[in-house]
Motif scaffolding. Structure first.
Motif, PDB file in Angstrom:
ATOM      1  N   SER A  51       1.082  -1.540   0.314  1.00  0.00           N
ATOM      2  CA  SER A  51      -0.305   0.048  -0.069  1.00  0.00           C
ATOM      3  C   SER A  51       0.679   1.090   0.160  1.00  0.00           C
ATOM      4  CB  SER A  51      -1.109  -0.092   1.481  1.00  0.00           C
ATOM      5  OG  SER A  51      -0.104  -0.155   2.612  1.00  0.00           O
ATOM      6  N   ASN A  52       2.274   1.025   0.444  1.00  0.00           N
ATOM      7  CA  ASN A  52       3.001   2.148   0.072  1.00  0.00           C
ATOM      8  C   ASN A  52       4.726   1.669   0.182  1.00  0.00           C
ATOM      9  OD1 ASN A  52       4.533   4.604   1.129  1.00  0.00           O
ATOM     10  ND2 ASN A  52       3.436   5.610   2.511  1.00  0.00           N
ATOM     11  N   PRO A  53       4.356   1.351  -1.318  1.00  0.00           N
ATOM     12  CA  PRO A  53       6.331   0.755  -1.144  1.00  0.00           C
ATOM     13  C   PRO A  53       7.200   2.394  -1.001  1.00  0.00           C
ATOM     14  CG  PRO A  53       4.355   0.678  -3.337  1.00  0.00           C
ATOM     15  CD  PRO A  53       4.451   1.498  -2.020  1.00  0.00           C
ATOM     16  N   ASN A  54       7.103   2.684  -0.755  1.00  0.00           N
ATOM     17  CA  ASN A  54       7.880   4.142  -0.569  1.00  0.00           C
ATOM     18  C   ASN A  54       8.465   4.190   0.781  1.00  0.00           C
ATOM     19  OD1 ASN A  54       9.810   7.083  -1.277  1.00  0.00           O
ATOM     20  ND2 ASN A  54       8.604   7.733   0.920  1.00  0.00           N
ATOM     21  N   GLU A  55       7.424   4.415   1.757  1.00  0.00           N
ATOM     22  CA  GLU A  55       7.430   3.957   2.921  1.00  0.00           C
ATOM     23  C   GLU A  55       8.151   2.657   4.042  1.00  0.00           C
ATOM     24  OE1 GLU A  55       4.197   3.275   6.627  1.00  0.00           O
ATOM     25  OE2 GLU A  55       4.456   4.944   5.796  1.00  0.00           O
ATOM     26  N   THR A  56       8.388   1.541   3.061  1.00  0.00           N
ATOM     27  CA  THR A  56       8.512  -0.008   3.100  1.00  0.00           C
ATOM     28  C   THR A  56       9.748  -0.059   2.429  1.00  0.00           C
ATOM     29  OG1 THR A  56       6.371  -0.929   2.565  1.00  0.00           O
ATOM     30  CG2 THR A  56       8.228  -1.970   2.686  1.00  0.00           C
ATOM     31  N   MET A  57       9.899   0.654   1.716  1.00  0.00           N
ATOM     32  CA  MET A  57      11.460   0.221   0.708  1.00  0.00           C
ATOM     33  C   MET A  57      12.358   1.765   0.976  1.00  0.00           C
ATOM     34  SD  MET A  57      10.177  -0.738  -2.908  1.00  0.00           S
ATOM     35  CE  MET A  57      11.803  -1.952  -3.704  1.00  0.00           C
ATOM     36  N   MET A  58      11.952   2.928   1.304  1.00  0.00           N
ATOM     37  CA  MET A  58      13.027   3.288   1.935  1.00  0.00           C
ATOM     38  C   MET A  58      13.592   4.063   2.947  1.00  0.00           C
ATOM     39  SD  MET A  58      14.025   4.812  -1.021  1.00  0.00           S
ATOM     40  CE  MET A  58      14.808   6.603  -1.034  1.00  0.00           C
ATOM     41  N   SER A  59      13.209   3.202   4.571  1.00  0.00           N
ATOM     42  CA  SER A  59      13.243   3.536   5.507  1.00  0.00           C
ATOM     43  C   SER A  59      14.018   3.467   5.452  1.00  0.00           C
ATOM     44  CB  SER A  59      12.147   2.711   7.011  1.00  0.00           C
ATOM     45  OG  SER A  59      12.436   1.746   6.231  1.00  0.00           O
ATOM     46  N   ASN A  60      15.022   2.365   5.172  1.00  0.00           N
ATOM     47  CA  ASN A  60      16.687   1.552   5.321  1.00  0.00           C
ATOM     48  C   ASN A  60      17.540   2.283   4.775  1.00  0.00           C
ATOM     49  OD1 ASN A  60      15.196   0.665   8.056  1.00  0.00           O
ATOM     50  ND2 ASN A  60      15.426  -1.113   7.210  1.00  0.00           N
ATOM     51  N   VAL A  61      17.348   2.929   3.619  1.00  0.00           N
ATOM     52  CA  VAL A  61      18.300   3.362   2.599  1.00  0.00           C
ATOM     53  C   VAL A  61      19.396   4.868   3.192  1.00  0.00           C
ATOM     54  CG1 VAL A  61      18.032   4.731   0.831  1.00  0.00           C
ATOM     55  CG2 VAL A  61      16.507   2.993   0.388  1.00  0.00           C
ATOM     56  N   THR A  62      20.805   4.075   3.158  1.00  0.00           N
ATOM     57  CA  THR A  62      22.009   4.963   3.445  1.00  0.00           C
ATOM     58  C   THR A  62      22.220   5.849   2.285  1.00  0.00           C
ATOM     59  OG1 THR A  62      23.091   3.202   3.301  1.00  0.00           O
ATOM     60  CG2 THR A  62      21.954   3.931   5.077  1.00  0.00           C
ATOM     61  N   ASP A  63      21.931   5.477   1.025  1.00  0.00           N
ATOM     62  CA  ASP A  63      22.707   6.285   0.082  1.00  0.00           C
ATOM     63  C   ASP A  63      21.979   5.914  -1.087  1.00  0.00           C
ATOM     64  OD1 ASP A  63      24.965   7.648  -0.983  1.00  0.00           O
ATOM     65  OD2 ASP A  63      24.403   5.636  -2.669  1.00  0.00           O
ATOM     66  N   THR A  64      21.919   6.875  -1.808  1.00  0.00           N
ATOM     67  CA  THR A  64      20.498   7.047  -3.366  1.00  0.00           C
ATOM     68  C   THR A  64      21.358   7.417  -4.473  1.00  0.00           C
ATOM     69  OG1 THR A  64      18.695   7.816  -1.699  1.00  0.00           O
ATOM     70  CG2 THR A  64      18.807   8.513  -4.196  1.00  0.00           C
ATOM     71  N   LYS A  65      21.207   6.862  -6.460  1.00  0.00           N
ATOM     72  CA  LYS A  65      21.590   7.448  -6.943  1.00  0.00           C
ATOM     73  C   LYS A  65      20.776   7.697  -7.897  1.00  0.00           C
ATOM     74  CE  LYS A  65      26.639   5.866  -5.822  1.00  0.00           C
ATOM     75  NZ  LYS A  65      26.085   5.669  -4.818  1.00  0.00           N
ATOM     76  N   ASP A  66      21.047   8.581  -8.230  1.00  0.00           N
ATOM     77  CA  ASP A  66      19.989   8.216 -10.210  1.00  0.00           C
ATOM     78  C   ASP A  66      21.145   8.455 -11.318  1.00  0.00           C
ATOM     79  OD1 ASP A  66      18.624   8.975 -12.079  1.00  0.00           O
ATOM     80  OD2 ASP A  66      17.924  11.265 -11.614  1.00  0.00           O
ATOM     81  N   LEU A  67      20.840   7.187 -11.449  1.00  0.00           N
ATOM     82  CA  LEU A  67      22.241   6.790 -13.095  1.00  0.00           C
ATOM     83  C   LEU A  67      21.521   7.430 -14.122  1.00  0.00           C
ATOM     84  CD1 LEU A  67      22.672   3.019 -11.757  1.00  0.00           C
ATOM     85  CD2 LEU A  67      23.933   5.226 -10.651  1.00  0.00           C
ATOM     86  N   GLY A  68      20.237   8.182 -14.410  1.00  0.00           N
ATOM     87  CA  GLY A  68      19.878   8.416 -15.793  1.00  0.00           C
ATOM     88  C   GLY A  68      18.560   7.266 -16.033  1.00  0.00           C
ATOM     89  N   SER A  69      18.881   7.484 -17.733  1.00  0.00           N
ATOM     90  CA  SER A  69      17.749   7.114 -18.278  1.00  0.00           C
ATOM     91  C   SER A  69      18.356   5.464 -19.005  1.00  0.00           C
ATOM     92  CB  SER A  69      17.395   7.543 -19.415  1.00  0.00           C
ATOM     93  OG  SER A  69      18.133   7.409 -20.438  1.00  0.00           O
ATOM     94  N   GLY A  70      17.862   4.687 -18.764  1.00  0.00           N
ATOM     95  CA  GLY A  70      17.932   3.357 -19.769  1.00  0.00           C
ATOM     96  C   GLY A  70      16.977   3.054 -20.169  1.00  0.00           C
ATOM     97  N   VAL A  71      16.734   1.868 -20.935  1.00  0.00           N
ATOM     98  CA  VAL A  71      16.033   1.155 -21.678  1.00  0.00           C
ATOM     99  C   VAL A  71      15.500  -0.305 -21.843  1.00  0.00           C
ATOM    100  CG1 VAL A  71      14.937   0.875 -23.912  1.00  0.00           C
ATOM    101  CG2 VAL A  71      16.592   3.229 -23.911  1.00  0.00           C
ATOM    102  N   ILE A  72      14.484  -0.273 -20.919  1.00  0.00           N
ATOM    103  CA  ILE A  72      13.632  -2.457 -20.689  1.00  0.00           C
ATOM    104  C   ILE A  72      12.871  -3.148 -21.313  1.00  0.00           C
ATOM    105  CG2 ILE A  72      13.345  -3.060 -18.827  1.00  0.00           C
ATOM    106  CD1 ILE A  72      15.730  -2.293 -18.095  1.00  0.00           C
ATOM    107  N   GLY A  73      12.847  -3.142 -22.345  1.00  0.00           N
ATOM    108  CA  GLY A  73      11.891  -3.597 -23.483  1.00  0.00           C
ATOM    109  C   GLY A  73      11.727  -2.541 -24.578  1.00  0.00           C
ATOM    110  N   GLY A  74      12.319  -1.604 -24.637  1.00  0.00           N
ATOM    111  CA  GLY A  74      11.950  -0.642 -25.388  1.00  0.00           C
ATOM    112  C   GLY A  74      11.425   0.472 -25.374  1.00  0.00           C
ATOM    113  N   VAL A  75      11.073   0.593 -23.441  1.00  0.00           N
ATOM    114  CA  VAL A  75      10.450   1.501 -23.194  1.00  0.00           C
ATOM    115  C   VAL A  75      11.800   2.163 -22.253  1.00  0.00           C
ATOM    116  CG1 VAL A  75       9.075   2.490 -21.350  1.00  0.00           C
ATOM    117  CG2 VAL A  75       8.721   0.455 -22.825  1.00  0.00           C
ATOM    118  N   GLU A  76      11.886   3.676 -22.451  1.00  0.00           N
ATOM    119  CA  GLU A  76      13.363   4.491 -21.627  1.00  0.00           C
ATOM    120  C   GLU A  76      11.861   4.425 -20.094  1.00  0.00           C
ATOM    121  OE1 GLU A  76      15.977   8.536 -22.778  1.00  0.00           O
ATOM    122  OE2 GLU A  76      14.175   8.277 -23.516  1.00  0.00           O
TER     123      GLU A  76
END
Length: 267
Positions: free
Chosen positions: A151-176
């Motif tokens: 019901s809240n992936p942000n709360e579930t998955m980000m609670s213990n994060v210690t480092d964050t990176k935006d690696l730009g764009s990638g293409v998965i199955g033809g979708v950017e």
């Protein structure tokens, strides 16, 4: 569906790095985009996915294990999922040794091992979050992309994060997609999120930092649908006429990882 805590681009990066070092080159890593931007992209995905009452998708998953003699093995599965919030889900998974269906209709949880021709039903009520926790903590099983479907992936998955990176764009199955990377004490995980006004997950990879050779779990999502595009479902468990009903503890062989008895236990 496994001890879901538990690619090619990583191997390519390693190969390039080794080659460059051998030739005396120095690789300069790009400056990462700001952490706030990456967190905002993930939250936008979380808000979009959790805001959809109905979702369906197909998926391919790979789970790695490391044997006691440090052999890394990968097991591949495919399946489909349909979700109707707040309390209905159907998930299928087919691998090389198991063919499994899970259903929950708000009143009972059903597990059907088609390869075993056996099933079980457990009376229960509650939300999808409660079902995910029951599977995980009571039975040691995971729905595909379970945390992303909470019901809240942000709360579930980000609670213990210690480092964050935006690696730009990638293409998965033809979708950017926007490619984001996060670290916790025990794991590194990456996610690729479609760009645009419907940010949904395309690929999710989690790497264990506490086990030898850092085994990974990866799920790639395809044929995503939400809202009125999702086909109707009654979420009832349907079995073969001769399927045997058993107690849940008797329903073995549903995991993504096979029994390697005689070959060493996996990590």
């Amino acid at each position: 569906m496994s001890q879901e805590i538990i690619g090619g681009s990583f191997r390519a990066a390693v190969a390039v790095t080794v080659l460059s070092m051998a030739m005396g080159w120095t690789l300069t890593m790009p400056a990462w985009a700001d952490e706030a931007g990456a967190k905002n992209l993930f939250k936008a995905m979380s808000d979009y996915v959790s805001g959809q009452k109905t979702i369906s998708f197909k998926y391919n998953s790979n789970v790695e294990i490391v044997t006691p003699d440090l052999q890394k093995l990968t097991f591949a599965s495919s399946g489909a999922a349909i979700v109707n919030r707040p309390d209905k889900i159907r998930v299928t998974r087919t691998g090389g040794f198991a063919d499994v269906e899970l259903t929950y209709d708000g009143k009972s949880l059903g597990l059907y091992g088609k390869n075993l021709n056996a099933f079980t039903k457990i009376a229960m009520t509650g939300s999808l979050d409660e079902v995910i926790d029951t599977l995980r903590f009571d039975f040691g099983l995971e729905a595909p992309a379970a945390d992303l479907l909470s019901s809240n992936p942000n709360e579930t998955m980000m609670s213990n994060v210690t480092d964050t990176k935006d690696l730009g764009s990638g293409v998965i199955g033809g979708v950017e997609c926007d490619h984001l990377a996060f670290r916790t004490l025990d794991t590194d995980w990456q996610i690729w999120i479609t760009q645009g006004d419907k940010p949904r997950p395309c690929r999710f990879t989690i790497t264990s930092k506490t086990l030898a050779l850092a085994p990974e779990y990866t799920i790639e999502v395809t044929e995503w649908k939400d809202g009125s595009d999702v086909a109707s479902d009654d979420f009832n468990l349907k079995t073969a006429a001769d399927a045997k009903e058993v107690k849940v503890e008797e329903l073995q062989g549903l995991d993504e990882i096979p029994n390697l008895s005689g070959k060493g236990d996996g990590q």
